[in-house]
Design a protein around this motif. Structure first.
Motif, PDB file in Angstrom:
ATOM      1  N   LEU A   3       0.852  -1.278  -0.062  1.00  0.00           N
ATOM      2  CA  LEU A   3      -0.101   0.120  -0.023  1.00  0.00           C
ATOM      3  C   LEU A   3       1.055   1.266   0.096  1.00  0.00           C
ATOM      4  O   LEU A   3       2.068   1.199   0.400  1.00  0.00           O
ATOM      5  CB  LEU A   3      -0.966  -0.044   1.211  1.00  0.00           C
ATOM      6  N   GLU A   4       0.274   2.377  -0.432  1.00  0.00           N
ATOM      7  CA  GLU A   4       0.938   3.656  -0.320  1.00  0.00           C
ATOM      8  C   GLU A   4       0.879   4.178   1.200  1.00  0.00           C
ATOM      9  O   GLU A   4       0.345   3.668   1.827  1.00  0.00           O
ATOM     10  CB  GLU A   4       0.252   4.672  -1.255  1.00  0.00           C
ATOM     11  N   PRO A   5       2.053   4.916   1.376  1.00  0.00           N
ATOM     12  CA  PRO A   5       2.061   5.272   2.830  1.00  0.00           C
ATOM     13  C   PRO A   5       0.914   6.117   3.456  1.00  0.00           C
ATOM     14  O   PRO A   5       0.320   5.654   4.502  1.00  0.00           O
ATOM     15  CB  PRO A   5       3.192   6.184   2.914  1.00  0.00           C
ATOM     16  N   ASP A  21      -4.523   6.079   6.257  1.00  0.00           N
ATOM     17  CA  ASP A  21      -5.804   6.382   6.150  1.00  0.00           C
ATOM     18  C   ASP A  21      -6.930   5.224   6.241  1.00  0.00           C
ATOM     19  O   ASP A  21      -7.718   5.096   7.005  1.00  0.00           O
ATOM     20  CB  ASP A  21      -6.259   6.680   4.762  1.00  0.00           C
ATOM     21  N   TRP A  22      -6.455   3.678   5.996  1.00  0.00           N
ATOM     22  CA  TRP A  22      -7.384   2.658   6.203  1.00  0.00           C
ATOM     23  C   TRP A  22      -6.531   1.541   6.459  1.00  0.00           C
ATOM     24  O   TRP A  22      -7.100   0.571   7.213  1.00  0.00           O
ATOM     25  CB  TRP A  22      -8.035   2.619   5.008  1.00  0.00           C
ATOM     26  N   TRP A  60     -13.613   1.689   8.520  1.00  0.00           N
ATOM     27  CA  TRP A  60     -13.195   2.159   7.328  1.00  0.00           C
ATOM     28  C   TRP A  60     -14.681   2.818   6.712  1.00  0.00           C
ATOM     29  O   TRP A  60     -15.605   2.229   7.098  1.00  0.00           O
ATOM     30  CB  TRP A  60     -13.234   0.668   6.463  1.00  0.00           C
ATOM     31  N   PHE A  61     -14.594   3.904   5.974  1.00  0.00           N
ATOM     32  CA  PHE A  61     -15.396   4.809   5.525  1.00  0.00           C
ATOM     33  C   PHE A  61     -15.580   4.298   4.013  1.00  0.00           C
ATOM     34  O   PHE A  61     -14.733   4.802   3.102  1.00  0.00           O
ATOM     35  CB  PHE A  61     -15.299   5.985   5.719  1.00  0.00           C
ATOM     36  N   VAL A  62     -16.508   3.451   3.687  1.00  0.00           N
ATOM     37  CA  VAL A  62     -16.670   3.257   2.096  1.00  0.00           C
ATOM     38  C   VAL A  62     -18.246   3.334   1.627  1.00  0.00           C
ATOM     39  O   VAL A  62     -19.035   2.847   2.442  1.00  0.00           O
ATOM     40  CB  VAL A  62     -16.274   1.735   1.919  1.00  0.00           C
ATOM     41  N   LYS A  63     -18.521   4.272   0.661  1.00  0.00           N
ATOM     42  CA  LYS A  63     -19.871   4.363   0.405  1.00  0.00           C
ATOM     43  C   LYS A  63     -20.582   3.030  -0.221  1.00  0.00           C
ATOM     44  O   LYS A  63     -19.867   2.105  -0.639  1.00  0.00           O
ATOM     45  CB  LYS A  63     -19.988   5.506  -0.930  1.00  0.00           C
ATOM     46  N   SER A  64     -21.905   2.705  -0.078  1.00  0.00           N
ATOM     47  CA  SER A  64     -22.545   1.710  -0.258  1.00  0.00           C
ATOM     48  C   SER A  64     -22.763   1.808  -1.784  1.00  0.00           C
ATOM     49  O   SER A  64     -22.585   2.770  -2.410  1.00  0.00           O
ATOM     50  CB  SER A  64     -24.072   1.593   0.382  1.00  0.00           C
ATOM     51  N   VAL A  65     -22.959   0.561  -2.465  1.00  0.00           N
ATOM     52  CA  VAL A  65     -23.432   0.221  -3.830  1.00  0.00           C
ATOM     53  C   VAL A  65     -24.662   1.159  -3.977  1.00  0.00           C
ATOM     54  O   VAL A  65     -25.806   1.205  -3.295  1.00  0.00           O
ATOM     55  CB  VAL A  65     -23.715  -1.012  -4.190  1.00  0.00           C
ATOM     56  N   GLU A  69     -14.857  -1.247  -3.759  1.00  0.00           N
ATOM     57  CA  GLU A  69     -13.681  -0.621  -2.863  1.00  0.00           C
ATOM     58  C   GLU A  69     -13.420  -1.707  -1.666  1.00  0.00           C
ATOM     59  O   GLU A  69     -12.271  -1.702  -1.109  1.00  0.00           O
ATOM     60  CB  GLU A  69     -13.871   0.821  -2.566  1.00  0.00           C
ATOM     61  N   LEU A  70     -14.686  -1.891  -0.959  1.00  0.00           N
ATOM     62  CA  LEU A  70     -14.532  -2.714   0.146  1.00  0.00           C
ATOM     63  C   LEU A  70     -13.675  -3.956  -0.138  1.00  0.00           C
ATOM     64  O   LEU A  70     -12.749  -4.458   0.654  1.00  0.00           O
ATOM     65  CB  LEU A  70     -15.705  -3.224   0.719  1.00  0.00           C
ATOM     66  N   ALA A  71     -13.991  -4.784  -1.302  1.00  0.00           N
ATOM     67  CA  ALA A  71     -13.264  -5.986  -1.683  1.00  0.00           C
ATOM     68  C   ALA A  71     -11.885  -5.533  -2.058  1.00  0.00           C
ATOM     69  O   ALA A  71     -11.152  -6.488  -1.591  1.00  0.00           O
ATOM     70  CB  ALA A  71     -13.963  -6.430  -3.032  1.00  0.00           C
ATOM     71  N   SER A  72     -11.628  -4.391  -2.492  1.00  0.00           N
ATOM     72  CA  SER A  72     -10.174  -4.060  -3.018  1.00  0.00           C
ATOM     73  C   SER A  72      -9.439  -4.067  -1.898  1.00  0.00           C
ATOM     74  O   SER A  72      -8.266  -4.406  -1.898  1.00  0.00           O
ATOM     75  CB  SER A  72     -10.290  -2.861  -3.986  1.00  0.00           C
ATOM     76  N   ARG A  73      -9.972  -3.428  -0.784  1.00  0.00           N
ATOM     77  CA  ARG A  73      -9.215  -3.034   0.430  1.00  0.00           C
ATOM     78  C   ARG A  73      -8.605  -4.478   1.077  1.00  0.00           C
ATOM     79  O   ARG A  73      -7.418  -4.455   1.421  1.00  0.00           O
ATOM     80  CB  ARG A  73      -9.958  -2.160   1.266  1.00  0.00           C
TER      81      ARG A  73
END
Length: 314
Positions: free
Chosen positions: A217-219, A224-225, A231-236, A249-253
């Protein structure tokens, strides 16, 4: 035995097909199971069969996961089930009362006319029978006037038990904060219940050495997460092709945090294919299992679109 092919969606029940996964080949299993909330694909399930299904699927991970591998379950922890043995949750929401008839006025009328039914009391006071019932008994805020009460259960405890039974240990717990749901529903406005705005990520670990590489991951992402519990991730925004999708985004994280390039990721409840799309975008392999034929076709179509888009971008 012929093992399930990688980078493919397989149709069938996970309790059965997971037996065909190559032992110790999966680095991460990430999934969101049916929530047992009345969806069409849950119509044949009972509470007991739902629990048994979760237990079997979790137990199969003891063989499928690599030593040091992870199982991450995304689920809304609070579930409500009908239960005739508990009293109804009642509330007198005075801010929403439209009739000027008060409880005291109803009690006074009952004392004056003890033989009157609710309908006669309503006629006498110039209100509806429902108003009489609500002033005397309050509102049943779960289930309505005629339904039985519902019991609130937490599912995190049983999940932990199922994991420990087969040698998987709860490693971490994160909270996915999503868009508030049902903010304007009567069930919320008639009670002190909070608005549903988060789900849980239960992280299980199979004993074995794991690799921690901060370069994945980037620093700023770690800040951030990556190292944060919330974790703040907007719903579909639209579940028009599937009833219950989690965001890409959730799956990617989860995939980026718990796996490395070329690792195999399992989703035994693939649905519309979100986990597979995240794997393709981040250089991971996947195995998908889905019992509904229409969702297998949907996932395959979404994978096809993603692969076409990937070729266009190269």
């Amino acid at each position: 035995m012929k093992f399930l092919e990688v980078n493919k969606i397989h149709q069938g029940r996970s309790e059965i097909l997971m037996k065909q996964i190559e032992p110790e080949s999966v680095a991460l299993s990430f999934w969101s199971p049916p929530y047992f909330v009345g969806k069409e694909y849950e119509k044949d399930e009972t509470f007991d069969s739902w629990q048994a299904m979760l237990r079997q699927v979790i137990h199969h991970h003891s063989k499928a996961l690599k030593p040091g591998g992870f199982l991450v379950i995304n689920i809304g922890d609070i579930r409500c089930f009908k239960d005739e043995s508990i009293p109804r949750f009642q509330a007198m929401n005075i801010s929403m009362q439209k009739s000027k008839i008060t409880r005291e006025m109803v009690l006074e009328a009952k004392a004056q006319f003890p033989e009157f039914s609710r309908y006669q009391l309503a006629e006498h006071l110039g209100c509806s029978e429902q108003t009489i019932d609500r002033r005397l008994n309050g509102n049943n805020i779960r289930g309505g006037k005629y339904e039985i009460q519902t019991r609130v259960n937490l599912v995190g405890g049983p999940l932990q038990t199922y994991g420990q039974e087969c040698g998987l240990y709860l490693y971490d717990h994160r909270i996915w904060v999503k868009d508030p749901a049902w903010a304007n529903c009567k069930w919320t406005s008639n009670s002190l219940k909070s608005v549903d705005e988060y789900e849980d990520l239960y992280v299980f670990w199979k004993p074995g050495q794991q690799t921690i590489d901060r370069k994945k991951l980037e620093p700023q992402e770690w800040k951030d997460w990556g190292s944060r519990a919330i974790w703040f991730v907007k719903s579909v925004r639209a579940n028009d092709d599937h009833e219950a999708k989690f965001p890409l985004e959730l799956a990617s994280r989860v995939i980026r945090l718990y796996t490395d390039k070329d690792d195999v990721v399992l989703d035994p409840f693939m649905g519309s294919g979100t986990t597979s799309i995240a794997c393709i975008r981040h250089g991971r392999k996947f195995i998908g299992i889905e019992k509904e034929a229409k969702y297998v076709a949907l996932a395959q179509e979404n994978i096809k679109k993603e692969m076409s888009q990937l070729k266009l971008n190269i």
